[in-house]
Design an enzyme around this catalytic site. Structure first.
Site, PDB file in Angstrom:
ATOM      1  N   GLY A   1      25.903  78.122  61.438  1.00  0.00           N
ATOM      2  CA  GLY A   1      25.185  77.748  62.725  1.00  0.00           C
ATOM      3  C   GLY A   1      26.005  76.558  63.083  1.00  0.00           C
ATOM      4  N   CYS A   2      25.755  76.148  64.580  1.00  0.00           N
ATOM      5  CA  CYS A   2      26.454  75.263  65.248  1.00  0.00           C
ATOM      6  C   CYS A   2      25.766  73.785  64.796  1.00  0.00           C
ATOM      7  CB  CYS A   2      25.965  75.586  66.678  1.00  0.00           C
ATOM      8  SG  CYS A   2      24.417  75.560  67.224  1.00  0.00           S
ATOM      9  N   TYR A   3      24.632  73.666  64.935  1.00  0.00           N
ATOM     10  CA  TYR A   3      24.131  72.361  64.229  1.00  0.00           C
ATOM     11  C   TYR A   3      24.427  71.954  62.832  1.00  0.00           C
ATOM     12  CZ  TYR A   3      20.959  71.471  68.440  1.00  0.00           C
ATOM     13  OH  TYR A   3      20.607  71.358  69.758  1.00  0.00           O
ATOM     14  N   PRO A   4      24.384  73.231  62.046  1.00  0.00           N
ATOM     15  CA  PRO A   4      24.587  72.847  60.537  1.00  0.00           C
ATOM     16  C   PRO A   4      25.743  72.533  60.321  1.00  0.00           C
ATOM     17  CG  PRO A   4      23.046  74.739  60.694  1.00  0.00           C
ATOM     18  CD  PRO A   4      23.392  74.615  62.110  1.00  0.00           C
ATOM     19  N   THR A   5      26.972  73.003  61.123  1.00  0.00           N
ATOM     20  CA  THR A   5      28.345  72.700  60.738  1.00  0.00           C
ATOM     21  C   THR A   5      28.593  71.131  61.204  1.00  0.00           C
ATOM     22  OG1 THR A   5      29.122  74.997  61.549  1.00  0.00           O
ATOM     23  CG2 THR A   5      30.645  72.951  61.793  1.00  0.00           C
TER      24      THR A   5
END
EC number: 1.2.1.38
Length: 342
Positions: A148-152
């Site tokens: 995901g975007c935040y997790p990256t």
């Protein structure tokens, strides 16, 4: 050439994937699907692609993927898990940009995503597609769970500290901000111009779907459970993620050297000079994650600043980075775009 297909090409991640793949020197797009736009030329819907692609959107119920080597899912959660097995059984590799295969604990996934998993047997096989951690596993994978975007942004920011065992992993804080494209292309009141412009707000403070994904990844690097407070915010910009990360140091460490050494050979992680403050516009349209490290007052708190483009390194660019690794191409092929500035 790698023959590629895209399921769900009308959202923001789908069109970003198109933008990247039509310029990729080793990829030929064979098919792209959309229920609503079936029969419509891709360049009719997205004028930015005029002269770049001659395909029309196909009805997903009638599409033939047999000529594809790899299929990307740029769909809402819950679609890839229904279709991945048939593709894999046909020898076609799958890269899912949604969340269907990211969380290894199926019961945990079902709790956060509110549906029964249709292919739990594939979850264990799926490789989490964060190249900076799982590059060797990605090389041999059939099924990629694109992060995901935040997790990256959050994981890349915390990983060096976690791996070094230099922080109290029970009390991590991630204060994150995202542009409105992170909410997708569907019409929703909170992303209307009159609602999002000149406004700034937090959301999902009691719990966000990306929390278990981040916690899972950092726990693997820590070899034990971690504690994380994760607070996302919606900002009045189109694309970009800015993560301000806090951790209490448990021993003295040279943060700059630690991060420079950890990411020295990573083509898409840029550790900025000491004292820097990365900006989201410095990565706009690119696959880069730019990181700066700080230790205010030389105290016991590390502050890590991590910025990405949520549609590129946070989605489509990272998916193509994973594809490059899977097919033995130089990792930067087709995705070393210079950020767009201003």
């Amino acid at each position: 050439m790698i023959n590629a297909g895209i399921v769900g090409g009308t959202g923001y991640t789908g069109v970003e994937l198109l933008r990247i793949l039509v310029q990729h020197p080793k990829v030929k797009l064979k098919v792209i699907t959309s229920r609503q736009e079936a029969g419509t030329g891709v360049d009719e819907l997205f004028s930015s692609l005029r002269g770049q692609i001659a395909l029309k959107f196909s009805d997903p119920a009638k599409v033939d993927f047999s000529k594809c080597d790899v299929v990307f899912f740029a769909t809402p959660n819950g679609i890839a898990m229904q279709q991945a097995k048939a593709l894999l059984d046909s020898g076609i590799k799958v890269i899912d940009l949604a969340a269907d295969f990211r969380i290894k604990d199926v019961a945990e996934w079902e709790k956060w995503y509110g549906m029964t998993h249709a292919a739990p047997e594939l979850v264990a096989e799926a490789v989490y597609g964060l190249p900076e951690v799982n590059r060797e596993k990605i090389r041999d994978a059939r099924l990629i769970a694109n992060p995901g975007c935040y997790p990256t942004a959050v994981q890349l920011g915390f990983i060096p500290l976690i791996e070094a065992g230099a922080v109290d992993a029970d009390h991590l804080i991630a204060d994150t901000k995202s542009g409105v494209s992170g909410a997708g292309r569907k019409a929703e009141i909170h992303t209307l111009y009159a609602e999002a412009s000149d406004n700034f707000k937090s959301y999902a403070v009691p719990g966000h779907r990306h929390l278990p994904e981040i916690r899972q990844g950092l726990s693997e690097r820590s070899n034990g459970p971690i504690g994380l407070t994760f607070v996302p915010h919606l900002t009045p910009m189109i694309r970009g993620i800015h993560a301000t990360l806090y951790a209490r140091l448990t021993r003295d460490v040279d943060l700059q050297t630690l991060y420079e050494n950890r990411y020295a050979n990573e083509p898409f992680v840029d550790v900025l000079p000491a004292g820097s403050h990365p900006e989201t516009r410095s990565v706009r349209g690119s696959n880069f994650c730019r990181i700066a490290v700080h230790r205010p007052g030389n105290g016991d708190t590390a502050v890590i600043l991590s910025v990405t483009d949520n549609l590129v390194k946070g989605a489509a660019g990272q998916a193509v980075q994973n594809m490059n690794i899977m097919y033995g191409l130089p990792e930067t092929t087709g995705i070393r775009h210079v950020p767009l500035l201003p």
